[in-house]
Design an enzyme around this catalytic site. Structure first.
Site, PDB file in Angstrom:
ATOM      1  N   GLU A   1       1.261   3.699   2.104  1.00  0.00           N
ATOM      2  CA  GLU A   1       2.000   4.002   3.322  1.00  0.00           C
ATOM      3  C   GLU A   1       3.307   3.216   3.393  1.00  0.00           C
ATOM      4  O   GLU A   1       4.334   3.735   3.859  1.00  0.00           O
ATOM      5  CB  GLU A   1       1.143   3.680   4.551  1.00  0.00           C
ATOM      6  CG  GLU A   1      -0.144   4.494   4.655  1.00  0.00           C
ATOM      7  CD  GLU A   1      -1.343   3.800   4.037  1.00  0.00           C
ATOM      8  OE1 GLU A   1      -2.454   3.952   4.572  1.00  0.00           O
ATOM      9  OE2 GLU A   1      -1.161   3.098   3.016  1.00  0.00           O
TER      10      GLU A   1
ATOM     11  N   HIS B   1       0.822  -1.196   0.000  1.00  0.00           N
ATOM     12  CA  HIS B   1       0.000   0.000   0.000  1.00  0.00           C
ATOM     13  C   HIS B   1       0.863   1.256   0.000  1.00  0.00           C
ATOM     14  O   HIS B   1       2.080   1.204   0.189  1.00  0.00           O
ATOM     15  CB  HIS B   1      -0.933  -0.018   1.205  1.00  0.00           C
ATOM     16  CG  HIS B   1      -2.021  -1.043   1.103  1.00  0.00           C
ATOM     17  ND1 HIS B   1      -3.012  -1.190   2.049  1.00  0.00           N
ATOM     18  CD2 HIS B   1      -2.280  -1.973   0.148  1.00  0.00           C
ATOM     19  CE1 HIS B   1      -3.829  -2.162   1.693  1.00  0.00           C
ATOM     20  NE2 HIS B   1      -3.404  -2.658   0.547  1.00  0.00           N
TER      21      HIS B   1
ATOM     22  N   LEU C   1     -13.788  -3.052 -29.701  1.00  0.00           N
ATOM     23  CA  LEU C   1     -13.925  -2.664 -28.288  1.00  0.00           C
ATOM     24  C   LEU C   1     -12.652  -2.941 -27.502  1.00  0.00           C
ATOM     25  O   LEU C   1     -12.679  -3.476 -26.390  1.00  0.00           O
ATOM     26  CB  LEU C   1     -15.121  -3.370 -27.641  1.00  0.00           C
ATOM     27  CG  LEU C   1     -16.494  -3.083 -28.261  1.00  0.00           C
ATOM     28  CD1 LEU C   1     -17.579  -3.852 -27.523  1.00  0.00           C
ATOM     29  CD2 LEU C   1     -16.807  -1.595 -28.236  1.00  0.00           C
TER      30      LEU C   1
END
Length: 369
Positions: free
Chosen positions: A55, A53, A207
């Protein structure tokens, strides 16, 4: 006491987080900045689901300088074990002096517990700096947490008089190259693109994502096709470069065509068929179970109208070309049943607009009641 620079450091954290949009699904995008004595000693962002993450990256960069520093983070540090350890524990262990959080985490598994854990360790926590910007940045994640459904974005290009195609369906090209390139940037950031079978039969689209600097990430292609009219040779049936998922009516499960398409790598969702078409709410529930967190609806007027009628559109992205098509039979972005009063119109709030080459790009949201 809030410092004059709190907003500036939080804006930097938000800017860092935004660079990962589309890469962290189903997780939120998060940015972190560590500041000590007016000097940035660490920065980080959550780059991809399953990876460390924001942090963690910031603390690794700061090292021993994290002690006594202020941590700016765009979303409440997590307090639960997922694919990575809880960041709230790491914050406490780092001995920072203060934590500034843009917004609480809507995830029921967190729901303020990360903040409480940090405060109980005697660390000052301030919440709400640039909160509105943080909520907008993670609108997809927040919608997922609150509804357990994908975030639905309606995207269309139209002329100044609100037409998306001529009476015979011709629509190439309404907008210029800059606007079309911008669409591919958006496709790169979403989990799935959705169109109706009418678009497949009329245009035979691929697409896929085609970025100027490379191919980009190809979202899952979702085709609404209640009667399984899709041709076996359609471009979207080729699943080598992009996955395709067809949503069709219950009762089609054991047909020969389903078997043929499955042998080509196509997946299926079978939902109830209602009076106005397939059950879109059942479809959204099933798509979220498959891990699809946001959908770019690029369908024609009937598909757009089916989502609009049910109030299932969370965001509108509109490309407006400086052209006037006119005509009674020209196609419009939203078809469906006519209403008899302006009071029945869906009210929107324009968030932003910008010029893309010759065209105008508008972002709008359903007005909150």
């Amino acid at each position: 006491m809030l410092l004059n620079t709190d907003r500036e450091y939080m804006q930097l954290a938000l800017d860092l987080a935004a660079t990962a949009l589309g890469n962290t699904n189903p997780n939120p995008v998060v940015g972190a900045v560590l500041v000590k004595n007016g000097v940035i000693v660490g920065t980080g962002l959550h780059r991809k689901a399953g990876e460390p993450h924001a942090e963690v990256h910031a603390f690794n960069m700061a090292g021993e300088h994290a002690e006594g520093a202020t941590l700016y983070v765009t979303l409440e540090p997590c307090s639960h074990y997922g694919k990575t350890p809880p960041c709230a524990n790491l914050v406490v262990k780092s001995k920072v002096a203060r934590v500034v959080v843009a917004t609480r985490d809507p995830n029921p598994a967190v729901a303020g517990r990360g903040i409480r854990l940090i405060e109980e360790a005697g660390i000052q926590v301030d919440v709400g700096i640039l909160e509105e910007e943080a909520l907008k940045l993670n609108e997809r994640f927040i919608h997922n947490m609150l509804t357990s459904r994908p975030f639905v974005i309606s995207k269309f290009a139209m002329t100044l008089d609100g037409k998306i195609a001529t009476s015979n369906g011709h629509s190439k090209w309404i907008t210029g190259e800059d606007a079309r390139a911008h669409v591919h940037e958006i496709r790169h950031k979403v989990d799935a693109i959705l169109v109706g079978i009418g678009t497949v039969l009329a245009d035979n689209p691929q697409l896929t994502t085609r970025l100027q600097e490379g191919n980009g990430k190809n979202p899952i292609r979702i085709i609404l096709d209640s009667q399984l009219r899709i041709p076996i040779e359609a471009n979207v049936v080729d699943t080598i470069n992009a996955k395709t998922l067809i949503v069709t009516s219950k009762g089609n499960e054991n047909t020969e065509k389903v078997t043929m398409l499955e042998n080509k790598g196509v997946s299926f969702i079978f939902v109830q068929k209602k009076e106005n078409g397939l059950d879109l709410e059942e479809m959204l529930d099933e798509l979220y179970k498959l891990g699809i967190t946001d959908i770019l609806v690029e369908g024609g007027g009937e598909v757009n109208a089916s989502f609009l009628r049910k109030g299932l559109i969370n965001k509108f992205l509109v490309y407006m070309a400086p052209k006037v098509l006119g005509g009674k039979q020209s196609k419009t972005p939203f078809l469906g049943e006519d209403v008899q009063s302006m009071d029945d119109a869906m009210e929107l709030e324009f968030e932003s607009y910008q010029q893309l080459g010759q065209d105008l790009f508008v972002v709008a949201y359903p007005k909150k009641r």
